[in-house]
Design an enzyme around this catalytic site. Structure first.
Site, PDB file in Angstrom:
ATOM      1  N   GLN A 137       5.136 -12.002  -4.316  1.00  0.00           N
ATOM      2  CA  GLN A 137       5.219 -11.480  -5.688  1.00  0.00           C
ATOM      3  C   GLN A 137       6.639 -11.623  -6.226  1.00  0.00           C
ATOM      4  O   GLN A 137       6.859 -12.064  -7.359  1.00  0.00           O
ATOM      5  CB  GLN A 137       4.797 -10.008  -5.682  1.00  0.00           C
ATOM      6  CG  GLN A 137       5.106  -9.250  -6.951  1.00  0.00           C
ATOM      7  CD  GLN A 137       4.547  -7.847  -6.906  1.00  0.00           C
ATOM      8  OE1 GLN A 137       3.336  -7.660  -6.978  1.00  0.00           O
ATOM      9  NE2 GLN A 137       5.383  -6.848  -6.771  1.00  0.00           N
TER      10      GLN A 137
ATOM     11  N   HIS B 177       6.003   6.394  -3.128  1.00  0.00           N
ATOM     12  CA  HIS B 177       6.546   6.800  -1.824  1.00  0.00           C
ATOM     13  C   HIS B 177       8.016   6.415  -1.802  1.00  0.00           C
ATOM     14  O   HIS B 177       8.560   5.929  -2.813  1.00  0.00           O
ATOM     15  CB  HIS B 177       5.749   6.146  -0.695  1.00  0.00           C
ATOM     16  CG  HIS B 177       5.574   4.668  -0.848  1.00  0.00           C
ATOM     17  ND1 HIS B 177       6.653   3.784  -0.866  1.00  0.00           N
ATOM     18  CD2 HIS B 177       4.468   3.893  -1.020  1.00  0.00           C
ATOM     19  CE1 HIS B 177       6.216   2.562  -1.011  1.00  0.00           C
ATOM     20  NE2 HIS B 177       4.892   2.585  -1.129  1.00  0.00           N
TER      21      HIS B 177
ATOM     22  N   GLY C  60       2.093   3.271  -9.216  1.00  0.00           N
ATOM     23  CA  GLY C  60       2.002   4.701  -8.910  1.00  0.00           C
ATOM     24  C   GLY C  60       1.747   4.949  -7.432  1.00  0.00           C
ATOM     25  O   GLY C  60       1.985   4.074  -6.600  1.00  0.00           O
TER      26      GLY C  60
ATOM     27  N   GLY D 283      10.441  -4.810  -4.825  1.00  0.00           N
ATOM     28  CA  GLY D 283      10.590  -4.656  -3.380  1.00  0.00           C
ATOM     29  C   GLY D 283      10.331  -5.960  -2.641  1.00  0.00           C
ATOM     30  O   GLY D 283       9.470  -6.749  -3.039  1.00  0.00           O
TER      31      GLY D 283
ATOM     32  N   HIS E 108       9.162   3.018  -3.277  1.00  0.00           N
ATOM     33  CA  HIS E 108       9.327   2.983  -4.736  1.00  0.00           C
ATOM     34  C   HIS E 108      10.612   3.703  -5.145  1.00  0.00           C
ATOM     35  O   HIS E 108      11.331   3.255  -6.045  1.00  0.00           O
ATOM     36  CB  HIS E 108       8.152   3.672  -5.430  1.00  0.00           C
ATOM     37  CG  HIS E 108       6.810   3.058  -5.173  1.00  0.00           C
ATOM     38  ND1 HIS E 108       5.847   3.664  -4.393  1.00  0.00           N
ATOM     39  CD2 HIS E 108       6.254   1.891  -5.590  1.00  0.00           C
ATOM     40  CE1 HIS E 108       4.761   2.905  -4.356  1.00  0.00           C
ATOM     41  NE2 HIS E 108       4.987   1.824  -5.059  1.00  0.00           N
TER      42      HIS E 108
ATOM     43  N   GLN F 287      -5.190  -7.722 -11.564  1.00  0.00           N
ATOM     44  CA  GLN F 287      -4.718  -8.225 -10.272  1.00  0.00           C
ATOM     45  C   GLN F 287      -5.607  -7.791  -9.117  1.00  0.00           C
ATOM     46  O   GLN F 287      -5.309  -8.071  -7.956  1.00  0.00           O
ATOM     47  CB  GLN F 287      -3.260  -7.828 -10.035  1.00  0.00           C
ATOM     48  CG  GLN F 287      -3.016  -6.363  -9.759  1.00  0.00           C
ATOM     49  CD  GLN F 287      -1.537  -6.044  -9.734  1.00  0.00           C
ATOM     50  OE1 GLN F 287      -0.850  -6.111 -10.750  1.00  0.00           O
ATOM     51  NE2 GLN F 287      -1.010  -5.714  -8.565  1.00  0.00           N
TER      52      GLN F 287
ATOM     53  N   SER G 244       3.483   1.937   2.276  1.00  0.00           N
ATOM     54  CA  SER G 244       2.560   1.341   1.308  1.00  0.00           C
ATOM     55  C   SER G 244       1.660   2.442   0.774  1.00  0.00           C
ATOM     56  O   SER G 244       1.256   3.338   1.528  1.00  0.00           O
ATOM     57  CB  SER G 244       1.699   0.276   1.992  1.00  0.00           C
ATOM     58  OG  SER G 244       0.591  -0.049   1.164  1.00  0.00           O
TER      59      SER G 244
HETATM   60  P1  AMP Z   1       3.179  -1.228  -5.971  1.00  0.00           P
HETATM   61  O1  AMP Z   1       3.153   0.139  -6.600  1.00  0.00           O
HETATM   62  O2  AMP Z   1       2.553  -1.286  -4.635  1.00  0.00           O
HETATM   63  O3  AMP Z   1       2.702  -2.294  -6.926  1.00  0.00           O
HETATM   64  O4  AMP Z   1       4.709  -1.547  -5.714  1.00  0.00           O
HETATM   65  C1  AMP Z   1       5.661  -1.428  -6.745  1.00  0.00           C
HETATM   66  C2  AMP Z   1       6.969  -1.969  -6.263  1.00  0.00           C
HETATM   67  O5  AMP Z   1       7.397  -1.229  -5.117  1.00  0.00           O
HETATM   68  C3  AMP Z   1       6.919  -3.434  -5.844  1.00  0.00           C
HETATM   69  O6  AMP Z   1       8.103  -4.092  -6.279  1.00  0.00           O
HETATM   70  C4  AMP Z   1       6.863  -3.338  -4.337  1.00  0.00           C
HETATM   71  O7  AMP Z   1       7.386  -4.467  -3.673  1.00  0.00           O
HETATM   72  C5  AMP Z   1       7.731  -2.124  -4.088  1.00  0.00           C
HETATM   73  N1  AMP Z   1       7.461  -1.536  -2.767  1.00  0.00           N
HETATM   74  C6  AMP Z   1       6.261  -1.097  -2.305  1.00  0.00           C
HETATM   75  N2  AMP Z   1       6.364  -0.678  -1.029  1.00  0.00           N
HETATM   76  C7  AMP Z   1       7.654  -0.873  -0.665  1.00  0.00           C
HETATM   77  C8  AMP Z   1       8.408  -0.658   0.532  1.00  0.00           C
HETATM   78  N3  AMP Z   1       7.856  -0.155   1.641  1.00  0.00           N
HETATM   79  N4  AMP Z   1       9.716  -0.975   0.529  1.00  0.00           N
HETATM   80  C9  AMP Z   1      10.304  -1.508  -0.582  1.00  0.00           C
HETATM   81  N5  AMP Z   1       9.651  -1.733  -1.738  1.00  0.00           N
HETATM   82  C10 AMP Z   1       8.351  -1.424  -1.787  1.00  0.00           C
END
Ligand code: AMP
Length: 286
Positions: free
Chosen positions: A157, A38, A35, A151, A41, A65, A189
């Site tokens: 990961q 941005h 969640g 991502g 995502h 995690q 992020s």
């Molecule tokens: P998270 O919500 O931070 O766990 O991220 C969920 C997914 O979004 C993961 O696969 C991340 O690698 C991807 N993600 C987060 N930030 C970015 C970004 N700036 N560019 C591309 N993918 C992203």
């Protein structure tokens, strides 16, 4: 044919819905997230949309995690806002379970990708990747996707999930999307929301370091020490920044490259800005 949008909270109900869709011959994609969505995502959602008939977004701030001193309780949560962004980007269904539905009392089974989970973020965050691999395996069993999109921002990961899928014979294609950045270079992020204006400015040092290293490699530099030093310099020049790790490693196996860069490597870093830990990376190809 478009299917009605729905938010699922119960694993069994989510899976029953996907089983119906699969029986109808639909190709299913899943985009797992925590969640606080941005544009990074949303790029994953758009990629999934272009590759599948049904796109499922999962939102789950996975407690296993997070370490005991990490930001689990203050991690930003805004489900309604997230769905309002994700729906126009192309999701069909959402899976947003409560923690108790994912970890019933007595849950004690974990997936570990033994070698790939050790270095980099795994060294700073013990247990983190066991939590990641376990929740992703569970989400795969619940959403039964043909395709899952991740991502490249979370490089280790992604490597771990690819290896888990191979090692455990998940019949799932893994797709990745390049890092989405602000116009000044900062990788998007959810944790950027924690930064003060000064820290936000200082955080540009991460992408500057990666760009400096990449420029050296393009100019023919192959010494790992020289490449790493070029990446460290702008970060060490920032008084607000503290390097957790900054390393050059094999792009697939994540083993150290300490002599010369003669095969694709990933320059990966984690940097503290105050208590906020930011990560970034770039693949360097000689
Ligand atoms: P998270 O919500 O931070 O766990 O991220 C969920 C997914 O979004 C993961 O696969 C991340 O690698 C991807 N993600 C987060 N930030 C970015 C970004 N700036 N560019 C591309 N993918 C992203």
């Amino acid at each position: 044919m478009q299917i009605p949008f729905e938010v699922f909270r119960e694993p069994a109900v989510m899976r029953a819905r996907v089983e119906d869709l699969r029986r109808d011959g639909r190709r299913i994609a899943v985009v797992p997230t925590m969640g606080a969505l941005h544009e990074g995502h949303l790029a994953l959602v758009r990629h999934a949309r272009a590759q599948a008939d049904v796109v499922i977004l999962t939102i789950f701030v996975n407690p296993t995690q997070f370490g005991p001193t990490e930001d689990l309780s203050r991690y930003p949560r805004d489900e309604a806002g997230d769905l309002a962004k994700a729906r126009p980007a192309g999701i069909d269904l959402a899976f947003c379970p409560p923690a108790a539905a994912m970890y019933p009392p007595g849950a004690q089974t974990f997936v570990e990708v033994r070698e790939l989970q050790q270095p980099l973020c795994g060294a700073s965050r013990p247990g983190h990747f066991a939590g990641v691999a376990t929740i992703v395996a569970k989400l795969f069993h619940i959403t039964l996707p043909h395709l899952a999109v991740f991502g490249e921002k979370d490089y280790q990961q992604l490597a771990i999930i690819r290896r888990m899928v191979r090692d455990l014979d998940f019949a799932i294609e893994i797709a990745s999307v390049p890092i989405i950045r602000e116009s000044d270079g900062l990788a998007l992020s959810s944790r950027n929301a924690y930064l003060s204006a000064e820290q936000r400015h200082a955080a540009l040092a991460l992408s500057k370091g990666l760009a400096a290293a990449e420029a050296l490699v393009k100019a023919g530099e192959r010494s790992a020490a020289t490449i790493v030093a070029a990446a460290r310099a702008p970060i060490e020049a920032e008084s607000l920044a503290r390097i957790d790790y900054l390393e050059l490693r094999d792009a697939t196996e994540l083993t150290p490259i300490t002599d010369r860069l003669e095969r694709p490597g990933v320059l990966a870093m984690a940097v503290f800005m105050g208590t906020t830990r930011l990560i970034d990376n770039r693949v360097l190809r000689p």
